[in-house]
Write an enzyme that holds these catalytic residues in place. Structure first.
Site, PDB file in Angstrom:
ATOM      1  CE  LYS A  77     -12.228  -6.543  -6.126  1.00 36.71           C
ATOM      2  NZ  LYS A  77     -12.063  -7.918  -6.637  1.00 36.71           N
ATOM      3  CB  SER A 152     -12.142 -10.221  -3.303  1.00 43.90           C
ATOM      4  OG  SER A 152     -11.926  -9.992  -4.688  1.00 43.90           O
ATOM      5  CB  SER A 176     -13.279 -11.813  -6.787  1.00 43.17           C
ATOM      6  OG  SER A 176     -12.601 -12.388  -5.713  1.00 43.17           O
TER       7      SER A 176
HETATM    8  N1  GLN Z   1     -11.616 -16.284  -3.194  1.00 43.89           N
HETATM    9  C1  GLN Z   1     -10.496 -16.336  -4.095  1.00 43.89           C
HETATM   10  C2  GLN Z   1      -9.238 -15.899  -3.381  1.00 43.89           C
HETATM   11  O1  GLN Z   1      -9.308 -15.533  -2.249  1.00 43.89           O
HETATM   12  C3  GLN Z   1     -10.777 -15.518  -5.321  1.00 43.89           C
HETATM   13  C4  GLN Z   1     -10.372 -14.116  -5.236  1.00 43.89           C
HETATM   14  C5  GLN Z   1     -10.566 -13.348  -6.503  1.00 43.89           C
HETATM   15  O2  GLN Z   1     -11.157 -13.811  -7.473  1.00 43.89           O
HETATM   16  N2  GLN Z   1      -9.988 -12.144  -6.513  1.00 43.89           N
HETATM   17  O3  GLN Z   1      -8.178 -15.941  -3.945  1.00 43.89           O
END
Ligand code: GLN
Length: 486
Positions: A77, A152, A176
């Site tokens: 990532k 994400s 994410s």
């Molecule tokens: N969807 C969550 C957010 O937007 C989780 C994001 C993540 O785990 N990086 O904060």
């Protein structure tokens, strides 16, 4: 092309000389460049560096010093620092940022002889659930390119699900890793907070962030978790020096395993088709000897609102460093303040700006007690409740995502609706628990994830339980006619 081979299978073929490491790397790089199906999973790939690493791995294989993942391609990532190439975190602001060092997890993967083949697309700074907040475009789901791969860590999930790489790394602050793993039909694992070093991870919310693996099997996820975990003297919040061990992975029978299903994660928010598939999976596990009881975890209802105070607060502090002067690109202004304002205004996306504003507000002198301090108290109470349940049960279970993969650009998914989708994943981050998403069947022809959460530090027993469940439930990976690119 290796396609659906697991990392363990590939590593075996490399060790037996049936497959050459440079050949495998080259094929993988070609797939990345071809971008089958136009998934948009990768943001960059350094061919020269990957081939050099492949030659080094081949030397380890030839010398008989290879480990279980030597020579296996890895996608990373793009919020995890790799010293070659850029680390963008999905942001225009870091479009040209070259990290001076490797993240600890990258150092460990290199030592193990893994070959880093590319950096994957993500929501800007990890903020989002559909990868649509990336400054570099969305990621498409290999099951159906009109649908999101989730976020994400959308690129890391799609790259594994599409058969481009067998393993990838993501980060999980509120789901994410697990959420996109569920939407793409693969395994995603967030280890206990503090078992994997965050050094070199572009910080989003430091008390929640954790790096973890995406894989096609629980065994592969365990192998990569083992490789990246363990002590790091440069990380202040390590929980233990011991890496996640692989011993006993196949030795945990399902019979007698006690599962707890919080009724708060079984409500109308969960799509009926997801619920039906989840219930079938649970009944199969019960037939195999597990017990499953409904439990009451009232504070879980406040998980999403608590997270969306704490995470933006920490983000507003972490992102203060991106002022265009010390880090990142710069848009010139008349003075320092104007430079910072112009840089951020021009180069950060809407969602990131929203969160910085919300977080700064929640931390400001007049509102700190009403928002941030209160959210911390709710977090503590929720964790106590979950600790009590995990004293009586082995695992908390729920669907990972309340919905199946949804269309990219869907008008129904405004930014508030998207945040509600985190309801099942957020509790594990707030309490620092290890949590895994395991494919458990299909709904509407699309993958459904079974979410499993264990007590802090119990990563090994969580993985072992997931391994046994996987034997029972099978995988949802096969159909190349699923409409996607496989
Ligand atoms: N969807 C969550 C957010 O937007 C989780 C994001 C993540 O785990 N990086 O904060």
């Amino acid at each position: 092309m290796p396609g659906w081979a697991t990392a363990s299978e590939l590593a075996g073929r490399l060790r037996s000389r049936e497959l050459g490491c440079v050949e495998l790397t080259r094929e993988t790089l070609n797939r990345i460049e071809e971008d089958p199906g136009g998934l948009g999973a990768f943001l960059s790939s350094d061919r020269g560096e990957a081939l050099r690493a492949a030659e080094e791995a081949q030397r380890m294989l030839d010398a008989g010093t290879a480990g279980p993942l030597t020579g296996v391609p890895l996608a990373v990532k793009d919020n995890i620092c790799v010293a070659e190439g850029v680390t963008t975190a999905g942001s225009r602001l870091l479009e040209n940022f070259v990290s001076p060092y490797d993240a600890t997890v990258i150092e460990k993967c290199r030592e193990a002889g893994m070959v880093i083949v590319g950096k994957t697309n993500l929501d800007e700074f990890g903020m989002g659930s559909s990868n649509e907040n990336s400054a570099f475009g969305p990621v498409r789901n290999p099951w159906n390119p009109a649908l999101t791969a989730g976020g994400s860590s959308g690129g890391s999930a799609a790259a594994v699900a599409a058969g481009i790489v067998p393993l990838s790394l993501g980060s999980d602050t509120g789901g994410s890793i697990r959420f996109p793993a569920a939407l793409c039909g693969i395994v995603g694992f967030k280890p206990t907070y503090g078992r994997v070093s965050r050094r070199g991870l572009v910080a989003f919310a430091s008390s929640l962030d954790q790096i973890g693996p995406f894989a096609r099997s629980v065994e592969d996820a365990a192998l990569l978790a083992h490789t990246i975990s363990g002590d790091d003297p440069r990380e202040a919040r390590m929980r233990t020096e011991a890496p996640i061990s692989l011993g006993g992975l196949r030795d945990r029978p399902l019979s007698g395993l006690r599962l707890a299903w919080p009724q708060q994660l079984a409500g109308p928010e969960v799509q009926p088709s997801i619920r039906a598939t989840f219930e079938v999976a649970i009944s199969r596990l019960i037939e195999a000897g597990c017990t499953c009881e409904e439990v009451d975890l009232p504070m879980i209802r406040h998980g999403v609102s608590t997270y969306y105070i704490i995470a933006p607060s920490e983000a507003s502090s972490n992102l203060a460093r991106y002022d265009g002067i010390r880090f990142g690109r710069q848009v010139e202004g008349t003075d320092h303040v104007a430079t910072v304002a112009k840089t951020r205004g021009a180069l950060l996306g809407h969602e990131v700006k929203l969160r910085i504003i919300a977080g700064t507000y929640a931390l400001s002198a007049g509102y700190h007690d009403a928002y941030f301090a209160k959210a911390q108290r709710v977090r503590q109470r929720m964790t106590l409740e979950m600790d009590e349940v995990l004293a009586q049960y082995d695992l908390i279970v729920s669907p990972t995502s309340p919905v199946v993969a949804f269309p990219i650009g869907s008008a129904e998914m405004d930014h508030l609706t998207l945040k509600q989708l985190d309801l099942c994943t957020i509790p594990a981050n707030l309490g620092g628990y290890p949590s895994l998403s395991l494919p458990c069947g299909l709904a509407e022809g699309l993958p459904v994830g079974l979410g499993l959460t264990a007590q802090r530090g119990m990563d090994e027993s969580l993985l072992a339980a997931a391994w046994s469940m996987e034997q029972e439930l099978g995988s949802v990976m096969p159909p190349s006619d699923a409409g996607g690119v496989r």
